[in-house]
Structures are given as C-alpha cells and as structure tokens.
Enzyme design. Structure first.
Site, PDB file in Angstrom:
ATOM      1  N   SER A   1      -4.913  -2.763  -1.955  1.00 27.53           N
ATOM      2  CA  SER A   1      -5.237  -3.477  -0.723  1.00 27.53           C
ATOM      3  C   SER A   1      -5.627  -4.898  -1.076  1.00 27.53           C
ATOM      4  CB  SER A   1      -6.399  -2.779   0.004  1.00 27.53           C
ATOM      5  OG  SER A   1      -6.891  -3.566   1.064  1.00 27.53           O
TER       6      SER A   1
ATOM      7  N   HIS B   1      -2.998   0.812   7.301  1.00 30.28           N
ATOM      8  CA  HIS B   1      -3.201   0.874   5.853  1.00 30.28           C
ATOM      9  C   HIS B   1      -3.074   2.330   5.426  1.00 30.28           C
ATOM     10  CE1 HIS B   1      -4.599  -0.044   1.893  1.00 30.28           C
ATOM     11  NE2 HIS B   1      -5.799   0.501   2.058  1.00 30.28           N
TER      12      HIS B   1
ATOM     13  N   CYS C   1       0.807  -1.226   0.000  1.00 31.80           N
ATOM     14  CA  CYS C   1       0.000   0.000   0.000  1.00 31.80           C
ATOM     15  C   CYS C   1       0.839   1.273   0.000  1.00 31.80           C
ATOM     16  CB  CYS C   1      -0.979  -0.019   1.158  1.00 31.80           C
ATOM     17  SG  CYS C   1      -0.238  -0.151   2.803  1.00 31.80           S
TER      18      CYS C   1
END
Length: 319
Positions: free
Chosen positions: A179, A162, A127
């Site tokens: 993702s 994330h 990510c």
C-alpha cells in the site's frame, strides 16, 4: 481517459483510475509512451524530468530484490516477514499502469504461473498483484492459512478500494500486502481474533480520515499450485456501517468458525467439487501469451536479511 484502451482497460486503485497492461511483456510502444505521458502530467517536474531521463546516456542500475531464502529452522512468523520484505522491496507501482493483468476468475494454477512471472520480472506492483504474489510465496508454509480481505472506504465523497492477504497460524491472525501507507498492509501474526485484525485496519483508515464502509472476506485458499479451483474473493460481504461494532464482531467470528470447520473437514469429495464447479462463475480466459526472453536476473546476489524490514519512505521511480 480513453487513450490506450486497446492495450489496457481502466481500473481503480485508491479511487484513482489507472491502466492495465494487457499487451504482455516486454511492454509495447503505445503502452510505453502512455506511461511517459503519465509521468509528464503528474510529476512536479513533468516534461523536464521525462527529458532528463530519456536523453541520459547512462542511468544508475536499479537493484533487483532477491526471493526470500530461509533455513529449515526459521519460524513461520519469520518466513512471513521475509515474504513481506520481498514484496516491499519490489516497491509500490506509481507509474499509472499495472504491469500484470489479473483476472480474478482465472484458475488458481494460472494465477500461480502469473506470480512466478512477477518474480522473474521484479517490477513494481499494486495491491492485487501483491496478494497473488504473497499466495505464491507462502504456498509451501505448512499450517499457514491464507484468505483475501478487500476493503471499501469513503473519503471526501469518493470511494476507495484496497486488498490484502489475511493470514491465520497458531491461533493468531495477520496480513501481508502492499500500500502507499505502511499501516494498511503488513500486520504481524499477533492478533488473537479476526475481529482484532479488522479493528486494527479500521483504526489505520481512521488515521487517514477514511471511513470503512464494506469488507469482503474469502475462505482459505488452496496450497496446491496445480489446483484448477477459483479463489473465492467474497465469501462474506459485510456492511461495516450497517452492522455496527458488535454485529460486525459476531459476523467475523462466524466467518472464522466456518473456515476452521472447512479445514477440519478436509478437502471436498469429487461429488462436492463437481457441484461447486457447476455453481461457480464461468472462468475467464487466460492472460495473453508472453513473449519468451532471456532471463536478465543477475546472479550471486545475497538473500535479504529476514531480521529487519526496510523503511518504505525510500521508494524509487523505475522507468
């Protein structure tokens, strides 16, 4: 997990430790063997799969994604969609080793050089790599503002992190990134407020039983690929649970106003720039030198069709 620490430190992605390749490319032998060991430990077929691939005389060729190519009349949302499609085509990195070392304190121009190398290598990414790559690929889209959004969630006693690249254009917000879950990356430019965008991400986390704990949002990043400024990754740090719905919405609106004022005010003066640099964290050293190698990208490939997005269910394991 101490093996291979001379090549890369251990970081986390979704609460799962992974290594970072700090030996440059091509990948050195210790890192290569560590990656095979990871496959043997985590894949259902384990050693059997490793042996079948490493002893094969011929393996199918993995297609190399083409960089987004758009015509002069293509709209900003379509260009953003083409960038997201390219990031998806690179695929999510399941090898247990992040191929590119990203130091967040590195000057913007250094990160853009690293993104350019990512496009040459066309390897699977995680990510944070996707955010740097998305910034690079959207630098020339006039009127599109970009800013980092980091999430910290909790699930079953563990913390998960994330990051995506937030977007603002024409009074609408969106996001690009990568993702394991399709609803935690790409968001089209259709959200009227930053609060609406954040609520969508929070609902997506709820569908996989994650509780959103904190959100970190940076200001708009530069469009100048030669800028020596550092990206501000956490201009606003918001405790979602402590703030509650209404207070969170107000904080997100405040952040949006601040960003708009910075744009309308224009770039900082030399005096302001010097003051900002004086109070900013010390910049990290640049990434290790990469060995020169011939360009292996095949020529004559057709550009990706900007009108459709591929299904994420078709991930392939590249070795």
């Amino acid at each position: 997990m101490s093996e291979g620490l001379h090549n890369g430190g251990v970081d986390e992605d979704g609460g799962v430790p992974f290594f970072v390749n700090r030996g440059g490319l091509p990948v050195d032998e210790p890192t290569w063997e560590r990656m095979w060991g990871y496959v043997a430990r985590t894949h259902p077929d384990g050693e059997k799969l490793v042996k079948s691939i490493r002893t094969a005389e011929e393996l199918p060729r993995v297609p190399v994604p083409s960089l987004p190519v758009v015509g002069p009349g293509v709209s900003v949302p379509e260009r953003v969609e083409a960038v997201q499609r390219y990031i998806r085509d690179l695929q999510y990195n399941h090898t247990g080793t992040q191929f590119f070392e990203i130091k967040k304190t590195r000057p913007f121009t250094g990160l853009m050089d690293l993104a350019k190398e990512m496009t040459k290598e066309a390897l699977p990414i995680k990510c944070l790599e996707a955010v740097i790559l998305a910034i690079y690929l959207t630098n020339n889209i006039s009127g599109l503002e970009r800013f980092p959004i980091s999430f910290k969630t909790q699930f079953s006693g563990g913390c998960f992190r994330h990051i995506v690249l937030g977007l603002h254009w024409g009074g609408h917000f969106g996001a690009v990134g990568i993702s394991r879950r399709e609803d935690l990356m790409y968001k089209p430019l259709r959200y009227r407020t930053l609060s609406d965008l954040m609520a969508d991400f929070q609902e997506a986390y709820g569908r996989c039983w994650h509780t959103l704990r904190k959100v970190k949002i940076g200001p708009y990043v530069s469009h100048d690929p030669h800028s020596v400024e550092q990206i501000d990754w956490k201009h606003s740090v918001l405790d979602v649970q402590e703030l509650g719905v209404e207070a969170l919405r107000r904080e997100l609106e405040r952040h949006s106003r601040e960003m708009r004022l910075r744009i309308s005010k224009g770039p900082p003066s030399p005096k302001e720039r010097k003051r900002d640099i004086t109070h900013s964290p010390q910049r990290g050293q640049s990434s290790p030198h990469r060995r020169e190698r011939p360009d292996r990208r095949p020529s004559g490939e057709k550009p990706a069709d900007p009108n459709s997005l591929p299904d994420l269910g078709g991930y392939q394991i590249r070795v």
